[in-house]
Motif scaffolding. Structure first.
Motif, PDB file in Angstrom:
ATOM      1  N   ASP A  48       0.913  -1.182  -0.102  1.00 44.85           N
ATOM      2  CA  ASP A  48       0.090   0.031  -0.017  1.00 44.85           C
ATOM      3  C   ASP A  48       0.817   1.195  -0.070  1.00 44.85           C
ATOM      4  N   TYR A  49       0.889   2.022  -1.056  1.00 45.54           N
ATOM      5  CA  TYR A  49       1.480   3.406  -1.183  1.00 45.54           C
ATOM      6  C   TYR A  49       0.468   4.454  -1.040  1.00 45.54           C
ATOM      7  N   THR A  50       1.074   5.471  -0.375  1.00 44.85           N
ATOM      8  CA  THR A  50       0.549   6.833  -0.415  1.00 44.85           C
ATOM      9  C   THR A  50       1.216   8.064  -0.526  1.00 44.85           C
ATOM     10  N   LEU A  51       0.777   8.925  -1.360  1.00 40.78           N
ATOM     11  CA  LEU A  51       1.515  10.061  -1.754  1.00 40.78           C
ATOM     12  C   LEU A  51       0.637  11.209  -1.356  1.00 40.78           C
ATOM     13  N   ILE A  89      -2.994  17.094  -0.733  1.00 41.34           N
ATOM     14  CA  ILE A  89      -3.645  16.224  -1.650  1.00 41.34           C
ATOM     15  C   ILE A  89      -3.141  14.802  -1.219  1.00 41.34           C
ATOM     16  N   ARG A  90      -3.957  14.010  -1.163  1.00 40.69           N
ATOM     17  CA  ARG A  90      -3.492  12.578  -0.792  1.00 40.69           C
ATOM     18  C   ARG A  90      -3.780  11.646  -1.661  1.00 40.69           C
ATOM     19  N   VAL A  91      -2.916  10.919  -2.513  1.00 36.81           N
ATOM     20  CA  VAL A  91      -3.156   9.862  -3.280  1.00 36.81           C
ATOM     21  C   VAL A  91      -2.892   8.469  -2.771  1.00 36.81           C
ATOM     22  N   LYS A  92      -3.760   7.522  -2.914  1.00 33.30           N
ATOM     23  CA  LYS A  92      -3.277   6.120  -2.269  1.00 33.30           C
ATOM     24  C   LYS A  92      -3.216   5.196  -3.578  1.00 33.30           C
ATOM     25  N   SER A  93      -2.409   4.357  -3.554  1.00 38.20           N
ATOM     26  CA  SER A  93      -2.043   3.482  -4.717  1.00 38.20           C
ATOM     27  C   SER A  93      -3.433   2.715  -5.138  1.00 38.20           C
ATOM     28  N   GLU A  94      -4.472   2.441  -4.294  1.00 36.81           N
ATOM     29  CA  GLU A  94      -5.546   1.803  -4.612  1.00 36.81           C
ATOM     30  C   GLU A  94      -6.465   2.782  -5.612  1.00 36.81           C
ATOM     31  N   ASP A  95      -6.186   4.057  -5.608  1.00 32.37           N
ATOM     32  CA  ASP A  95      -6.780   4.855  -6.301  1.00 32.37           C
ATOM     33  C   ASP A  95      -6.698   4.657  -7.840  1.00 32.37           C
ATOM     34  N   VAL A  96      -5.350   4.062  -8.080  1.00 33.78           N
ATOM     35  CA  VAL A  96      -4.977   4.177  -9.309  1.00 33.78           C
ATOM     36  C   VAL A  96      -4.537   2.773 -10.154  1.00 33.78           C
ATOM     37  N   ARG A  97      -4.734   1.935  -9.014  1.00 32.74           N
ATOM     38  CA  ARG A  97      -4.315   0.314  -9.443  1.00 32.74           C
ATOM     39  C   ARG A  97      -5.584  -0.577  -8.621  1.00 32.74           C
ATOM     40  N   GLU A  98      -5.701  -1.725  -9.062  1.00 30.84           N
ATOM     41  CA  GLU A  98      -6.504  -2.622  -8.503  1.00 30.84           C
ATOM     42  C   GLU A  98      -5.636  -3.303  -7.417  1.00 30.84           C
ATOM     43  N   ARG A  99      -6.219  -3.610  -6.198  1.00 31.55           N
ATOM     44  CA  ARG A  99      -5.313  -3.861  -5.186  1.00 31.55           C
ATOM     45  C   ARG A  99      -4.631  -5.234  -5.492  1.00 31.55           C
ATOM     46  N   ASN A 100      -5.362  -6.141  -6.293  1.00 36.63           N
ATOM     47  CA  ASN A 100      -4.440  -7.351  -6.755  1.00 36.63           C
ATOM     48  C   ASN A 100      -3.255  -7.221  -7.527  1.00 36.63           C
ATOM     49  N   HIS A 143      10.280  -4.724  -5.016  1.00 35.75           N
ATOM     50  CA  HIS A 143      11.864  -4.225  -4.777  1.00 35.75           C
ATOM     51  C   HIS A 143      12.399  -3.610  -6.014  1.00 35.75           C
ATOM     52  N   ASP A 144      11.728  -3.695  -7.045  1.00 32.82           N
ATOM     53  CA  ASP A 144      12.254  -3.286  -8.186  1.00 32.82           C
ATOM     54  C   ASP A 144      12.049  -1.732  -8.449  1.00 32.82           C
ATOM     55  N   PRO A 145      12.796  -0.685  -8.618  1.00 30.67           N
ATOM     56  CA  PRO A 145      12.595   0.608  -8.716  1.00 30.67           C
ATOM     57  C   PRO A 145      11.348   0.927 -10.049  1.00 30.67           C
ATOM     58  N   ALA A 146      11.586   0.142 -11.072  1.00 33.62           N
ATOM     59  CA  ALA A 146      11.054   0.305 -12.188  1.00 33.62           C
ATOM     60  C   ALA A 146       9.480  -0.063 -12.063  1.00 33.62           C
ATOM     61  N   HIS A 147       9.330  -0.943 -11.587  1.00 33.31           N
ATOM     62  CA  HIS A 147       8.006  -1.384 -11.054  1.00 33.31           C
ATOM     63  C   HIS A 147       7.212  -0.483 -10.162  1.00 33.31           C
ATOM     64  N   VAL A 148       7.881   0.115  -9.008  1.00 29.12           N
ATOM     65  CA  VAL A 148       7.298   0.841  -8.048  1.00 29.12           C
ATOM     66  C   VAL A 148       7.261   2.341  -8.629  1.00 29.12           C
ATOM     67  N   ASN A 149       8.155   2.727  -9.520  1.00 28.03           N
ATOM     68  CA  ASN A 149       8.046   3.972 -10.221  1.00 28.03           C
ATOM     69  C   ASN A 149       6.865   4.174 -11.102  1.00 28.03           C
ATOM     70  N   ALA A 150       6.459   3.090 -11.727  1.00 32.12           N
ATOM     71  CA  ALA A 150       5.231   3.077 -12.576  1.00 32.12           C
ATOM     72  C   ALA A 150       3.986   3.313 -11.838  1.00 32.12           C
ATOM     73  N   VAL A 151       3.934   2.741 -10.644  1.00 29.22           N
ATOM     74  CA  VAL A 151       2.828   2.996  -9.846  1.00 29.22           C
ATOM     75  C   VAL A 151       2.757   4.522  -9.054  1.00 29.22           C
ATOM     76  N   ILE A 152       4.143   4.888  -8.722  1.00 27.16           N
ATOM     77  CA  ILE A 152       4.058   6.030  -8.238  1.00 27.16           C
ATOM     78  C   ILE A 152       3.863   7.355  -9.182  1.00 27.16           C
ATOM     79  N   ASN A 153       4.398   6.771 -10.303  1.00 30.83           N
ATOM     80  CA  ASN A 153       4.060   7.955 -11.457  1.00 30.83           C
ATOM     81  C   ASN A 153       2.549   8.008 -11.808  1.00 30.83           C
ATOM     82  N   ASP A 154       1.739   6.986 -11.717  1.00 29.74           N
ATOM     83  CA  ASP A 154       0.199   7.121 -11.709  1.00 29.74           C
ATOM     84  C   ASP A 154      -0.508   7.856 -10.719  1.00 29.74           C
ATOM     85  N   MET A 155       0.187   7.681  -9.558  1.00 28.94           N
ATOM     86  CA  MET A 155      -0.387   8.336  -8.206  1.00 28.94           C
ATOM     87  C   MET A 155      -0.053   9.902  -8.550  1.00 28.94           C
TER      88      MET A 155
END
Length: 375
Positions: free
Chosen positions: A188-191, A214-225, A243-255
């Motif tokens: 669960d990520y929060t920005l 402004i608060r954005v949660k990972s569940e706002d941009v991605r299905e939890r599964n 653990h892979d920055p590329a995959h994490v960055n993709a989620v943070i970019n959407d957030m």
């Protein structure tokens, strides 16, 4: 993390979130807030208004419109639509959380957030944005010199001076991660984004614009599964590669993109576009300003009469701009004597204000569908 952004706020009057809710609650629609996440607020379609909803929004400005030339190089300070010149900064990065995923979260490149912010704000044409993409600027100057020569580069640089920012908008960010579960878990990520406006020359911390947090949660941009992972013997086995920055960055970019959209909708509510009505024919309305004054496609605008400091709403229109003008359709007329008088006159020809009265149009927020069309 701390983000700093330079905004020119000549025409920037800020509507706090509470004021937006109380003054414009019947002109905007806000999605239900869940899990303390923030949501974008967009203008209601003009065709969904009732007569009692037709009110002039806060912070409109009609004084001095006759002084506007819309030449960005020579625009008069007396023009209320003069675009603020803005530079954006990030001051630092704060990352919270513990356990899996924290290290990958720390490796997010903040420049991506800065450039997203610049692009979004430049696109609405209510600001002049000074980019901080120094790498691209330097590369282009080098290419220009190689192709055109040093003399041509000097002449071009001398004829086009670098913009001088009026204000800084500081953006602070905090990114956190929390993992749930031991064998099968979810990330669960929060920005969080917070803003402050600074005058770099007086060192004053401005009270506006006050855009809130402004608060954005990972569940706002991605299905939890999509953020599910499986551990075996305390080691990653499969699923989301936290653990892979590329995959994490993709989620943070959407957030981040969602957070900037929310920031943009708040700013558009606080900086309404204004134009003067040239005439009304039937339900059609003609405006003297368009894209050059920041009028957006499918803009919901309140039409009102302004005389001797008094404001009287006439109707609400759906407006589409050309470059230097705009046309719209009055969707709903106000239930008032003035509106009925104007409607009758417009039905028999072109109604034009007279005897020193003026009619204006002012936007009420981000047009519905505007954010989707920019993704």
């Amino acid at each position: 993390m701390k983000l700093v952004t330079k905004l020119t706020i000549t025409a920037l009057a800020v509507l706090s979130l509470s004021a937006c809710q109380t003054r414009q609650a019947d002109q905007t629609q806000t999605a239900k807030v869940s899990n303390r996440a923030s949501n974008a607020s967009v203008a209601r379609s003009a065709y969904n208004f009732d007569s009692e909803d037709i009110k002039v929004p806060a912070y409109f400005d009609t004084q001095g419109l006759q002084n506007c030339t819309f030449n960005p190089a020579t625009e008069s300070d007396a023009c209320p639509l003069k675009k603020p010149t803005v530079r954006m900064y990030f001051a630092g990065t704060d990352v919270g959380g513990e356990g899996q995923g924290v290290e990958a979260l720390r490796e997010y490149d903040d420049k991506q957030l800065l450039f997203m912010l610049e692009n979004q704000f430049a696109g609405i044409n209510r600001f002049r944005i000074i980019t901080r993409d120094d790498d691209v600027i330097s590369a282009e100057k080098q290419t220009f010199m190689e192709q055109q020569g040093a003399r041509a580069l000097a002449e071009r640089a001398g004829s086009q001076k670098v913009l001088k920012p009026d204000f800084i908008v500081k953006l602070d960010t905090l990114r956190t991660v929390k993992s749930e579960g031991s064998i099968t878990g979810w990330m669960d990520y929060t920005l969080e984004l917070t803003t402050a406006v600074l005058n770099p020359f007086t060192r004053e911390l401005m009270s506006y614009p006050n855009l809130g947090k402004i608060r954005v949660k990972s569940e706002d941009v991605r299905e939890r599964n999509e953020l599910k992972y499986v551990m075996v013997n305390n080691r990653y086995e499969t699923g989301f590669r936290y653990h892979d920055p590329a995959h994490v960055n993709a989620v943070i970019n959407d957030m981040t993109s969602r957070g900037i959209d929310i920031l943009l909708t708040r700013m558009l509510s606080e900086m309404p576009a204004t134009a003067q009505v040239l005439g009304i024919k039937g339900n059609q309305v003609s405006l003297d300003r368009g894209q050059n004054a920041g009028v957006l496609p499918n803009e919901t605008m309140i039409i009102f009469q302004y005389e001797a400091g008094f404001v009287e709403p006439i109707g609400v229109a759906n407006v589409n701009p050309s470059r230097n003008s705009a046309v719209g359709e009055i969707a709903v007329w106000k239930n008032s004597d003035l509106a009925e008088q104007v409607e009758r006159s417009a039905a028999n020809g072109i109604y034009r204000p007279s005897n020193g009265t003026k009619i204006f149009a002012v936007s009420v927020g981000t047009p519905a569908g505007f954010l989707e069309s920019r993704t």
